[in-house]
Scaffold this active site. Structure first.
Site, PDB file in Angstrom:
ATOM      1  N   HIS A   1       0.817  -1.223   0.000  1.00  0.00           N
ATOM      2  CA  HIS A   1       0.000   0.000   0.000  1.00  0.00           C
ATOM      3  C   HIS A   1       0.846   1.266   0.000  1.00  0.00           C
ATOM      4  O   HIS A   1       0.353   2.336  -0.318  1.00  0.00           O
ATOM      5  CB  HIS A   1      -1.074  -0.014   1.097  1.00  0.00           C
TER       6      HIS A   1
ATOM      7  N   ASP B   1       0.970  -7.706   2.260  1.00  0.00           N
ATOM      8  CA  ASP B   1       1.130  -6.264   2.014  1.00  0.00           C
ATOM      9  C   ASP B   1       2.606  -5.878   1.893  1.00  0.00           C
ATOM     10  O   ASP B   1       3.171  -5.236   2.776  1.00  0.00           O
ATOM     11  CB  ASP B   1       0.438  -5.488   3.144  1.00  0.00           C
TER      12      ASP B   1
ATOM     13  N   SER C   1       3.891   2.301   8.304  1.00  0.00           N
ATOM     14  CA  SER C   1       3.636   1.308   7.263  1.00  0.00           C
ATOM     15  C   SER C   1       4.917   0.991   6.504  1.00  0.00           C
ATOM     16  O   SER C   1       5.612   1.899   6.065  1.00  0.00           O
ATOM     17  CB  SER C   1       2.603   1.835   6.270  1.00  0.00           C
TER      18      SER C   1
HETATM   19  N1  ARG Z   1      -4.673   0.473   7.206  1.00  0.00           N
HETATM   20  C1  ARG Z   1      -3.394   0.426   6.567  1.00  0.00           C
HETATM   21  C2  ARG Z   1      -2.525   1.572   7.046  1.00  0.00           C
HETATM   22  O1  ARG Z   1      -2.985   2.652   7.226  1.00  0.00           O
HETATM   23  C3  ARG Z   1      -3.467   0.542   5.091  1.00  0.00           C
HETATM   24  C4  ARG Z   1      -4.101  -0.601   4.437  1.00  0.00           C
HETATM   25  C5  ARG Z   1      -4.327  -0.359   2.971  1.00  0.00           C
HETATM   26  N2  ARG Z   1      -5.351  -1.264   2.547  1.00  0.00           N
HETATM   27  C6  ARG Z   1      -6.615  -0.903   2.250  1.00  0.00           C
HETATM   28  N3  ARG Z   1      -7.487  -1.851   2.076  1.00  0.00           N
HETATM   29  N4  ARG Z   1      -6.996   0.346   2.110  1.00  0.00           N
HETATM   30  O2  ARG Z   1      -1.337   1.423   7.174  1.00  0.00           O
END
Ligand code: ARG
Length: 717
Positions: free
Chosen positions: A84, A219, A653
């Site tokens: 992501h 991811d 992330s």
């Molecule tokens: N919640 C994750 C973060 O902020 C990002 C995940 C991205 N995936 C998604 N389905 N939008 O680090």
């Protein structure tokens, strides 16, 4: 459950940072914290964690793009980060014919790597404490004078630190402006995509599973940083060479067990652990619901178009994912704040502070003034959200807003033609970018819907009344949905922004009245001027007051608890958090294991689904249990993700998850739903970081991607 949690939250705020709470600045890592890390399983010396003289772990950690973390994993500048985090670069490298976002991509040699021009990475060079110099400059100042002076003194410090070095630097406030540190970075600009799994692995579970455990997402994505032949940063050039890093991480294929030590380095973006009860209330009552409402509508309108056409789906994918990610976050955050009664906890904390501050002139007005600042601002809070997330949520409106710089230049008393030319050039380029990303069908619907929501949801007395009247006169009754649709269609049909011929003619000879008469420009400036002229001063004043009060409040809290080992709120500087791999109980009678496996991936599989589809190769390999040396002995399966107690947040992330020897065991990519209030209150029982297991990453690269070239670059332990 509430009863169990209340006293715990209460204790941590005013006694010691404890459990696995804390985003530590390695530069200031105290002996007490280091000793605790060793007790919990760390095998490295302080020097190995962070050193200014020798290369150390910290040299493998980078800022990836604008808001993520990455790590160097080979002596040839190979980068691991989250899928992501690479998402927009992967989408940009894709086309409907070569759809890497959908199908994945692996470069089998360096020549096949794809330049990602929108990406840069930054290495931390050094940190200096500049508190004394900054505080001397700020002495006696408050409000906007304080902020302006901070900016100018920071510029001086940065200039002195970077002149002639090619580095860049930033002065960052800590402890809400009670300490100031200078961070010097080296930024590399030639970044290339090495490989990515298909989205059905990298974003498996989509928004349904986002921010939740159990989670079965691969991811991750792989990039490489290139340098000029001298090893220094250089713009993209085909003959640039892979960077030879100061340090890179070794990879452990041993896997994790419940209770194992885990350490995470990275760049957490923001937390507000000393948010007041007033701030919590504003969030739960007004701000978060308003954001969620507006994003909900925008997402639906985008998705409607994405479903119709693969090109649109690719075009809007990245913007959609970004909006959806924090749509769910803000919703969950408000729900958890309410569920854990964080408001009540803050009230109790503040009561302690109030008693302590009683009779101390420097502090006794802090809380009453907070209360007043929030009360004064409250009537306009929703309006501000509806501007940023509503009116400016239309990409056309946001682009049109950027034309204000041109209007300002054109209406100066004495026209500066050079300035006009310079701004026009910038606008030409930004229009190109805007048009590439623009999907008119969804945007037109968004403009109609957000304008209507503003009309119905925002206090009448705050409306740009004349403007709404003009819509009524031209297009009909404002209680009628179709009026806003007709109005939006008219804006889209008539603005010069979509019309090359009229746009070029305008920029060849720009004049303010053509601009002021453009319907898209008129639309967005009607709202912006109304807001800025009538309420902007309250917003500025509110921000200034929070800034001043926050500084005093935190100084008070620290004075009240002398000797307390504490960490500063996240501010996108490099931090280390340590904790353990750990299962948990999310609610009564439910147990969440610390890992999830390939069997769970297959359980979730829904053929053809937008979020839960899977690539055929994965299903085939999984059914054959073709996991090789990546298989977990205990589970006799491929472990996909695991959870830890580490204290992280957005910005982390892509962060490396390291074992006690500093070897890579996973990549952090999310937080769990039960602790979505973590920016404001760390929950020692519920907080978990969700990580993709490095063995799953390697399996995807090796077995599915066939990229032995990548595997052979790593040092596996
Ligand atoms: N919640 C994750 C973060 O902020 C990002 C995940 C991205 N995936 C998604 N389905 N939008 O680090």
């Amino acid at each position: 459950m509430k009863r169990k949690i209340l006293p715990l939250l209460f204790v941590f705020l005013f006694t010691f940072a404890r459990a696995d709470e804390g985003m530590w600045l390695l530069y200031l890592l105290g002996d007490q914290v280091y000793a605790d890390m060793v007790k919990k399983g760390l095998k490295l010396s302080k020097e190995q964690l962070y050193s200014i003289n020798k290369s150390s772990l910290k040299d493998a950690i980078i800022i990836f793009g604008g808001g993520c973390t990455g790590e160097i994993v080979s002596r040839e500048g190979l980068i691991f980060t989250n899928h992501h985090c690479g998402y927009s670069a992967i989408a940009a490298a894709s086309s409907v014919e070569k759809n890497y976002l959908r199908d994945g991509f692996w470069a089998k040699s360096k020549a096949e790597e794809i330049p990602a021009p929108s990406l840069t990475v930054q290495f931390l060079v050094r940190i200096d404490d500049v508190t004394k110099q900054v505080e001397d400059a700020l002495k006696g100042l408050s409000g906007s004078e304080w902020s302006a002076k901070l900016q100018s003194v920071s510029q001086e410090i940065v200039k002195k630190a970077t002149d002639g070095t090619g580095y860049e630097a930033r002065v960052v406030p800590f402890y809400k402006g009670n300490q100031f540190l200078l961070f010097v970075y080296e930024r590399y600009r030639d970044i290339r995509l090495v490989g990515t799994p298909p989205e059905s692995i990298g974003k498996f579970g989509g928004d349904t599973d986002n921010w939740e455990w159990p989670r079965h997402t691969g991811d991750f994505a792989v990039f490489r940083v290139y340098a000029g032949k001298d090893g220094k940063p250089a713009a993209y050039a085909a003959d640039n060479v892979p960077l030879q890093p100061k340090y890179f991480l070794n990879v452990s294929t041993k896997g994790v067990k419940d209770g194992d030590f885990a350490m995470i380095y990275g760049y957490p973006g923001s937390t507000n652990r000393y948010e007041t009860s007033y701030g919590v209330k504003l969030k739960t009552d007004i701000e978060n619901p308003a954001i969620v409402n507006l994003r909900d509508v925008r997402l639906k309108l985008m998705f409607e178009e994405m479903k119709k056409d693969p090109a649109t789906r690719l075009q809007l994918a990245s913007a959609y994912a970004g909006i959806a990610n924090y749509w769910k976050f803000y919703d969950g955050e408000a729900k958890q704040l309410l569920k854990y009664d964080v408001y009540g906890q803050k009230k109790a904390d503040e009561e302690k502070f109030r008693q302590w501050a009683n009779g101390k002139p420097e502090y006794e007005q802090v809380l009453p003034q907070y209360e007043k600042a929030y009360a004064d601002w409250q009537p306009y809070a929703k309006h501000r959200i509806y501007m940023n997330e509503g009116i400016l949520g239309s990409p056309l409106a946001a682009y049109a807003a950027s034309l204000q710089a041109l209007e300002r230049a054109l209406t100066r008393k004495t026209l500066n033609t050079e300035e006009v030319t310079r701004i026009s050039e910038t606008l030409k380029r930004s229009r190109q970018m805007f048009l590439e990303n623009e999907n008119k069908a969804s945007d037109q619907n968004i403009l109609a819907a957000t304008c209507r929501m503003f009309y119905t949801d925002i206090d009448r007395a705050q409306h740009p009344e004349k403007y709404f009247n003009s819509i009524r006169t031209q297009f009909g009754d404002l209680s009628d949905d179709s009026t806003f649709k007709k109005f939006a269609a008219d804006v889209f049909a008539k603005t010069i922004i979509f019309d090359d011929a009229r746009w070029n003619a305008f920029l060849a000879k720009p004049d303010s009245s053509s601009l002021q008469n453009d319907p898209a420009y008129r639309y967005v400036t009607a709202f912006l001027k109304n807001y800025n002229d009538r309420f902007g001063k309250y917003s500025t004043e509110f921000n200034n007051r929070l800034n001043d009060l926050g500084r005093m409040y935190l100084k008070g809290v620290m004075t009240m608890n002398p000797g307390k080992v504490t960490y500063s709120d996240a501010n996108f500087t490099m931090r280390m958090s340590y904790g353990a791999v750990k299962s948990y109980k999310p609610r009564d009678a439910v147990f969440y294991d610390y890992v999830c496996t390939m069997s769970g991936v297959l359980e979730k599989y829904k053929p053809g689904d937008y979020e839960f589809d899977l690539p055929k190769e994965l299903i085939d390999a999984a059914k054959k249990k073709d996991f090789g040396l990546y298989k977990d002995a205990k589970y006799n399966d491929l472990v996909v993700c695991f959870i830890t107690t580490n204290d992280i947040t957005g910005g982390n992330s892509g962060s490396p998850v390291l074992n006690g020897n500093g070897e890579l065991i996973g990549l952090a990519f999310d937080g769990n739903y039960e602790a979505l209030s973590h920016k404001i209150a760390f929950d020692k029982d519920m907080n978990r970081t969700i990580c993709v297991d490095i063995r799953y990453v390697l399996w995807c690269i090796d077995k599915l991607g066939g990229a032995r070239n990548v595997i052979s670059e790593l040092v596996l332990k």
